[in-house]
Scaffold this active site. Structure first.
Site, PDB file in Angstrom:
ATOM      1  N   GLU A  89       0.830  -1.201   0.000  1.00 48.40           N
ATOM      2  CA  GLU A  89       0.000   0.000   0.000  1.00 48.40           C
ATOM      3  C   GLU A  89       0.866   1.254   0.000  1.00 48.40           C
ATOM      4  OE1 GLU A  89      -3.191  -0.091   2.687  1.00 48.40           O
ATOM      5  OE2 GLU A  89      -3.547  -2.233   2.378  1.00 48.40           O
ATOM      6  N   CYS A 102       3.623   8.506   0.795  1.00 45.78           N
ATOM      7  CA  CYS A 102       3.930   7.645   1.938  1.00 45.78           C
ATOM      8  C   CYS A 102       4.166   6.231   1.405  1.00 45.78           C
ATOM      9  CB  CYS A 102       2.737   7.685   2.896  1.00 45.78           C
ATOM     10  SG  CYS A 102       2.876   6.543   4.277  1.00 45.78           S
ATOM     11  N   CYS A 109       5.231  -6.304   9.389  1.00 38.96           N
ATOM     12  CA  CYS A 109       6.294  -5.735  10.228  1.00 38.96           C
ATOM     13  C   CYS A 109       6.524  -6.662  11.415  1.00 38.96           C
ATOM     14  CB  CYS A 109       5.884  -4.347  10.723  1.00 38.96           C
ATOM     15  SG  CYS A 109       7.181  -3.516  11.671  1.00 38.96           S
ATOM     16  N   CYS A 113       4.279  -3.421  17.414  1.00 36.71           N
ATOM     17  CA  CYS A 113       3.655  -2.396  18.251  1.00 36.71           C
ATOM     18  C   CYS A 113       2.162  -2.739  18.405  1.00 36.71           C
ATOM     19  CB  CYS A 113       3.816  -1.016  17.620  1.00 36.71           C
ATOM     20  SG  CYS A 113       5.534  -0.629  17.263  1.00 36.71           S
ATOM     21  N   CYS A 116      -0.695  -0.897  16.259  1.00 38.38           N
ATOM     22  CA  CYS A 116      -0.473  -0.746  14.820  1.00 38.38           C
ATOM     23  C   CYS A 116      -1.026  -1.943  14.048  1.00 38.38           C
ATOM     24  CB  CYS A 116       1.020  -0.603  14.545  1.00 38.38           C
ATOM     25  SG  CYS A 116       1.409  -0.565  12.780  1.00 38.38           S
ATOM     26  N   CYS A 334      -1.647   6.353   6.956  1.00 39.49           N
ATOM     27  CA  CYS A 334      -0.337   5.950   6.550  1.00 39.49           C
ATOM     28  C   CYS A 334       0.279   5.364   7.825  1.00 39.49           C
ATOM     29  CB  CYS A 334       0.321   7.256   6.140  1.00 39.49           C
ATOM     30  SG  CYS A 334       1.995   7.266   5.718  1.00 39.49           S
TER      31      CYS A 334
END
Ligand code: SAH
Ligand code: SF4
Length: 357
Positions: A89, A102, A109, A113, A116, A334
């Site tokens: 994205e 962005c 990832c 976190c 997120c 973003c």
């Protein structure tokens, strides 16, 4: 397949030499790609017919396939598919007087976190240099105005994919490449200390804008929402940031996602003031009110709370801005992109959403 967008100028010269082509052909081809955004050898009129044919058999330009484009009033989201079926994205953000892109640096990832959405799937893989550069090229080819700003705030932790990100940055800021100003490229990191040290000694990377996702001034609380704090302690992180080489007038941005009841109290603000201490000219703070997501157990604080938090920092002499992520109401910010997309597919909100393609 080899992709032109994965090469620096000197690497492409070497590759062309190996293939029996003159070196200057590499500059010619890159000029078409990065100055005119032409990504079809048959349109490169200063190459002979034989060269055009030979090159199109050996190289392509776009490793990504565009599969969707979603428009919000102040942002446009592009969805790309990789050769192995992942979705990448990219968000084009319309600021008052310029455009910012962005970009994503990884699929998923590993940092984990808790606030997120990108973290929910874990890390699938790093993006290659050409997959990062192609996000820029494809969006730029789709619009008339020039994109002058890039932020690495999409999916992934850019410093966990250092080498590919670095080469993409080199292509973005070199005169033979996209020729963006180094000050207009921002690396946003969750604070990988060793990689930040590496970046600080790297003549190319250290000149970029640096944003660090701090999110709490309290080591225990930060560990709870950002598990990497265990091995990248807040103390070490602040030490690196306080000694990071900064050109005059350049500041490090501390990003702070404000989450209701978690890190948004007056006490948190006062502790943040203490953490920054006498270094307040070195930093500025961006407060990002949390973007809710159905898969995440957090809420956004009231605007009143956000402004009170900001005031405490201002009163202590720290430049502090509130940033509502563009397009967030439509497709997620973003930085927390992926799972919102899945939701959009099932519940498009006609009021905001215009699906093109
Ligand atoms: N991995 C890098 C860059 C991508 S995340 C980093 O963490 O900095 C980009 C930004 O989005 C980070 O500042 C992150 O804290 C923020 N972010 C993540 N989830 C968010 C959410 N739900 N609401 C608001 N901001 C979020
Ligand atoms: Fe990764 Fe950044 Fe999301 Fe943390 S905030 S999980 S580092 S993308």
């Amino acid at each position: 397949m080899k992709f032109i967008t994965g090469y620096t100028l000197s690497q492409l010269k070497e590759e062309f030499t190996r293939l029996g082509l003159e070196k200057f052909r590499a500059s010619q081809v890159l000029r078409w790609v990065y100055k005119k955004f032409v990504t079809d050898f048959s349109l490169m009129t200063d190459l002979s017919k034989e060269h055009r044919e030979f090159l199109s058999e050996s190289f392509s330009f776009h490793p990504l396939e565009r599969v969707d484009k979603v428009e919000a009033p102040d942002a446009v989201k592009y969805l790309f598919k990789t050769h192995d079926g992942h979705i990448v994205e990219t968000v084009l953000i319309k600021e008052r007087d310029h455009l910012t892109l962005c970009v994503s640096s990884q699929i998923g990832c590993a940092v984990g976190c808790t606030f997120c959405a990108t973290a929910l799937d874990g890390l699938k893989r790093n993006l290659s240099t050409e997959e990062i550069v192609d996000q820029f090229l494809q969006v730029q080819k789709d619009i008339d105005s020039k994109i002058r700003n890039v932020v690495f705030m999409g999916m992934g932790e850019p410093l966990a994919n250092y080498d590919n990100v670095r080469k993409a940055v080199e292509i973005m800021v070199s005169p033979w490449g996209l020729d963006l100003s180094k000050r207009r490229v921002t690396i946003s990191t969750s604070g990988l200390v060793a990689q930040l040290r590496r970046m600080s000694k790297d003549p190319l990377m250290s000149e970029l804008n640096l944003a660090v996702s701090l999110n709490s001034p309290d080591p225990k609380k930060r560990l709870e929402i950002m598990p990497l704090t265990k091995t990248n302690t807040l103390e070490e992180l602040m030490e690196v940031l306080k000694t990071y080489p900064l050109p005059r007038y350049r500041r490090i941005t501390l990003e702070y996602v404000l989450i209701k009841g978690v890190n948004d109290s007056d006490r948190d603000a006062r502790e943040l003031v203490k953490l920054i201490g006498r270094h307040r000219k070195r930093f500025k703070v961006n407060l990002i009110p949390f973007n809710p997501d159905p898969n995440l157990p957090f809420e956004r604080p009231s605007l009143e709370r956000v402004l009170k938090f900001q005031k405490i920092l201002w009163d202590a002499g720290i430049s502090t801005f509130v940033r509502f992520s563009k397009g967030a109401d439509v497709f997620g910010a973003c930085g927390q992109l992926r799972s919102r997309r899945l939701m959009l597919k099932s519940q498009p909100d006609e009021k905001y959403l215009k699906v093109v393609n």
